[in-house]
Design an enzyme around this catalytic site. Sequence first.
Site, PDB file in Angstrom:
ATOM      1  N   HIS A  55       0.866  -1.182   0.000  1.00 13.99           N
ATOM      2  CA  HIS A  55       0.000   0.000   0.000  1.00 13.99           C
ATOM      3  C   HIS A  55       0.908   1.239   0.000  1.00 13.99           C
ATOM      4  O   HIS A  55       1.795   1.357  -0.847  1.00 13.99           O
ATOM      5  CB  HIS A  55      -0.924  -0.108   1.220  1.00 13.99           C
ATOM      6  CG  HIS A  55      -2.101   0.819   1.270  1.00 13.99           C
ATOM      7  ND1 HIS A  55      -2.467   1.654   0.254  1.00 13.99           N
ATOM      8  CD2 HIS A  55      -3.024   1.041   2.265  1.00 13.99           C
ATOM      9  CE1 HIS A  55      -3.545   2.344   0.600  1.00 13.99           C
ATOM     10  NE2 HIS A  55      -3.905   1.993   1.816  1.00 13.99           N
ATOM     11  N   HIS A 109      -2.058  -2.316  -9.694  1.00 17.24           N
ATOM     12  CA  HIS A 109      -3.128  -1.786  -8.847  1.00 17.24           C
ATOM     13  C   HIS A 109      -4.338  -2.695  -8.925  1.00 17.24           C
ATOM     14  O   HIS A 109      -4.625  -3.232  -9.989  1.00 17.24           O
ATOM     15  CB  HIS A 109      -3.521  -0.363  -9.272  1.00 17.24           C
ATOM     16  CG  HIS A 109      -4.215   0.378  -8.199  1.00 17.24           C
ATOM     17  ND1 HIS A 109      -5.572   0.280  -8.006  1.00 17.24           N
ATOM     18  CD2 HIS A 109      -3.731   1.192  -7.223  1.00 17.24           C
ATOM     19  CE1 HIS A 109      -5.890   1.015  -6.952  1.00 17.24           C
ATOM     20  NE2 HIS A 109      -4.806   1.576  -6.458  1.00 17.24           N
ATOM     21  N   ASP A 164       2.683   5.570  -6.446  1.00 14.39           N
ATOM     22  CA  ASP A 164       3.925   5.537  -5.678  1.00 14.39           C
ATOM     23  C   ASP A 164       5.180   5.507  -6.540  1.00 14.39           C
ATOM     24  O   ASP A 164       6.283   5.612  -6.015  1.00 14.39           O
ATOM     25  CB  ASP A 164       3.920   4.311  -4.748  1.00 14.39           C
ATOM     26  CG  ASP A 164       2.867   4.437  -3.662  1.00 14.39           C
ATOM     27  OD1 ASP A 164       2.703   5.546  -3.139  1.00 14.39           O
ATOM     28  OD2 ASP A 164       2.197   3.431  -3.346  1.00 14.39           O
TER      29      ASP A 164
HETATM   30  N1  CMC Z   1       5.242  -6.219 -10.542  1.00 12.18           N
HETATM   31  C1  CMC Z   1       5.163  -7.388 -11.213  1.00 12.18           C
HETATM   32  N2  CMC Z   1       4.049  -8.157 -11.223  1.00 12.18           N
HETATM   33  C2  CMC Z   1       2.977  -7.711 -10.558  1.00 12.18           C
HETATM   34  C3  CMC Z   1       2.972  -6.496  -9.873  1.00 12.18           C
HETATM   35  C4  CMC Z   1       4.179  -5.734  -9.864  1.00 12.18           C
HETATM   36  N3  CMC Z   1       4.271  -4.584  -9.198  1.00 12.18           N
HETATM   37  N4  CMC Z   1       1.767  -6.296  -9.308  1.00 12.18           N
HETATM   38  C5  CMC Z   1       1.032  -7.372  -9.629  1.00 12.18           C
HETATM   39  N5  CMC Z   1       1.756  -8.226 -10.367  1.00 12.18           N
HETATM   40  C6  CMC Z   1       1.328  -9.519 -10.908  1.00 12.18           C
HETATM   41  C7  CMC Z   1       1.396 -10.576  -9.815  1.00 12.18           C
HETATM   42  O1  CMC Z   1       2.649 -11.189  -9.749  1.00 12.18           O
HETATM   43  C8  CMC Z   1       0.290 -11.519 -10.258  1.00 12.18           C
HETATM   44  O2  CMC Z   1       0.779 -12.292 -11.325  1.00 12.18           O
HETATM   45  P1  CMC Z   1       0.221 -13.800 -11.601  1.00 12.18           P
HETATM   46  O3  CMC Z   1      -1.227 -13.631 -11.915  1.00 12.18           O
HETATM   47  O4  CMC Z   1       1.054 -14.269 -12.726  1.00 12.18           O
HETATM   48  O5  CMC Z   1       0.456 -14.528 -10.302  1.00 12.18           O
HETATM   49  C9  CMC Z   1      -0.767 -10.577 -10.817  1.00 12.18           C
HETATM   50  O6  CMC Z   1      -0.053  -9.421 -11.250  1.00 12.18           O
HETATM   51  C10 CMC Z   1      -1.809 -10.162  -9.796  1.00 12.18           C
HETATM   52  O7  CMC Z   1      -1.124  -9.674  -8.643  1.00 12.18           O
HETATM   53  P2  CMC Z   1      -1.819  -9.453  -7.225  1.00 12.18           P
HETATM   54  O8  CMC Z   1      -0.761  -9.039  -6.263  1.00 12.18           O
HETATM   55  O9  CMC Z   1      -2.673 -10.607  -6.867  1.00 12.18           O
HETATM   56  O10 CMC Z   1      -2.791  -8.293  -7.610  1.00 12.18           O
HETATM   57  P3  CMC Z   1      -3.513  -7.291  -6.650  1.00 12.18           P
HETATM   58  O11 CMC Z   1      -4.728  -6.837  -7.266  1.00 12.18           O
HETATM   59  O12 CMC Z   1      -3.602  -7.850  -5.281  1.00 12.18           O
HETATM   60  O13 CMC Z   1      -2.355  -6.169  -6.707  1.00 12.18           O
HETATM   61  C11 CMC Z   1      -0.987  -4.617  -5.686  1.00 12.18           C
HETATM   62  C12 CMC Z   1      -2.363  -4.925  -6.249  1.00 12.18           C
HETATM   63  C13 CMC Z   1      -0.850  -3.110  -5.578  1.00 12.18           C
HETATM   64  C14 CMC Z   1      -0.874  -5.238  -4.282  1.00 12.18           C
HETATM   65  C15 CMC Z   1       0.138  -5.197  -6.591  1.00 12.18           C
HETATM   66  O14 CMC Z   1       0.050  -4.672  -7.883  1.00 12.18           O
HETATM   67  C16 CMC Z   1       1.511  -4.945  -6.004  1.00 12.18           C
HETATM   68  O15 CMC Z   1       1.952  -5.693  -5.122  1.00 12.18           O
HETATM   69  N6  CMC Z   1       2.250  -3.887  -6.481  1.00 12.18           N
HETATM   70  C17 CMC Z   1       3.535  -3.550  -5.925  1.00 12.18           C
HETATM   71  C18 CMC Z   1       3.370  -2.725  -4.658  1.00 12.18           C
HETATM   72  C19 CMC Z   1       2.851  -1.332  -4.945  1.00 12.18           C
HETATM   73  O16 CMC Z   1       3.352  -0.635  -5.802  1.00 12.18           O
HETATM   74  N7  CMC Z   1       1.859  -0.907  -4.157  1.00 12.18           N
HETATM   75  C20 CMC Z   1       1.247   0.429  -4.274  1.00 12.18           C
HETATM   76  C21 CMC Z   1      -0.166   0.334  -4.727  1.00 12.18           C
HETATM   77  S1  CMC Z   1      -0.891   1.862  -5.278  1.00 12.18           S
HETATM   78  C22 CMC Z   1      -0.853   2.949  -3.943  1.00 12.18           C
HETATM   79  C23 CMC Z   1      -1.450   2.494  -2.698  1.00 12.18           C
HETATM   80  O17 CMC Z   1      -2.455   1.795  -2.657  1.00 12.18           O
HETATM   81  O18 CMC Z   1      -0.932   2.851  -1.666  1.00 12.18           O
END
Ligand code: CMC
Length: 385
Positions: free
Chosen positions: A228, A267, A321
């Site tokens: 987050h 996201h 971010d």
């Molecule tokens: N880099 C590479 N792959 C990614 C990323 C990333 N940053 N984010 C998601 N994926 C892939 C993940 O590996 C998965 O792949 P697969 O389906 O092959 O297993 C797929 O996308 C779905 O990922 P998830 O984590 O289940 O998706 P989510 O909807 O829970 O993700 C998230 C949202 C923000 C947690 C995730 O994108 C993430 O961990 N990003 C990196 C951390 C980040 O930048 N967070 C800030 C979010 S925006 C500001 C805020 O909310 O504060």
Amino acid sequence: MRYISNEEIQFTKGLEGVVSNSTQIGYVDGEAGKLYYRGYDVADLAEHSTYEETAYLLFYGKLPNQKELAAFSKKLASYRALPSDVLDRLVDMPCPCHPMSMLRTGVSLLECMDESCPIAEDLESKKEYGIRLIAQMATLTADIARHRENLPPIEPDPSLSHAANFLYMLNGKRGEPLAERVMDVALILHADHGMNASTFASMVVASTLSDLYSSVTAGIGSLKGPLHGGANERVIQMLKSLSSVEEAETFVERAISKKEKIMGFGHRVYKAYDPRAKIFQGYARELTELTGNDSLFAIARTIEKRVIEAYADKGILPNVDFYSGLIYHSLGIDGSIFTPIFAASRIAGWVARVIEYLEDNRLFRPRAIYQGPLDVPYVPIEERE
Ligand code: CMC
């Protein structure tokens, strides 16, 4: 022993797509890459508005007129100073913990050190505590940042805007006009964002009819995590660890091939470019050029281009971010303070949504699928292996 049949039960991990409440405060259009506060496009607010106006809008549902804005700004300025014993206690903790932990503790202290015991239950009082917290969390953040540099706190200047005063309290001198404007934009862009984890955490706590300070500390605790708000600090660590565009290319290739998550991308809701990242990218380019940090910007662009090439079809694009940290870094702010700045802005969204929800409250109480056994025979301790 028996087991429950869970075959009929549907659920989505992480509550993806689950609707938890209705709201008029804000909307994330993930398909179009748009963000709205009370119907206003955040890009318009970032261009024309201020954080004070934005917070007022989130709280009261309309943009203030001049008289209303003057009164709101005056109130914020009157609330900025912290009781001195709050800071004394905060900096006297044995653990040199993360600024987000200090902020979370600081908010608790603000409640517990207040002789008026701000725990009144009515919504008007909660709104007033919320406005006070908007003012005080910026002061706390600046004081924590200075404490980490062994510098004394700076008294707030009531003649300054919220953003300008924040930079003043951080540095002990006025920022350049561009720096003050960019900080204002950053605070506007972080103020609210749908049912994100920290907002939800605040609302879950509020729905038990707990006090506002407990809601806010829950929000801070949730925002701290690297999935987050904590991502912004991780992004700058990543960018600073790379010394050239070539190194960035190698890094990103490796991360993609190993399917590692790259901070600042992806996201749950946006499947188009995050509108906040778009605005921040422009300012990051300008500020990094002005401050001699353009190599960091080039590294960021290299990573962005390759991640988009590899993952755009999965909707993995830069989020808020990714570029915000380059802006703060260019303003001379340490990475550990990036997430507290996020919190000092998001407090407006947390409180606005908590108050709205409490107007027609119902306890949040979801269920979980139970996959363990039932009717396990009890074995006395002396008979256990
Ligand atoms: N880099 C590479 N792959 C990614 C990323 C990333 N940053 N984010 C998601 N994926 C892939 C993940 O590996 C998965 O792949 P697969 O389906 O092959 O297993 C797929 O996308 C779905 O990922 P998830 O984590 O289940 O998706 P989510 O909807 O829970 O993700 C998230 C949202 C923000 C947690 C995730 O994108 C993430 O961990 N990003 C990196 C951390 C980040 O930048 N967070 C800030 C979010 S925006 C500001 C805020 O909310 O504060």
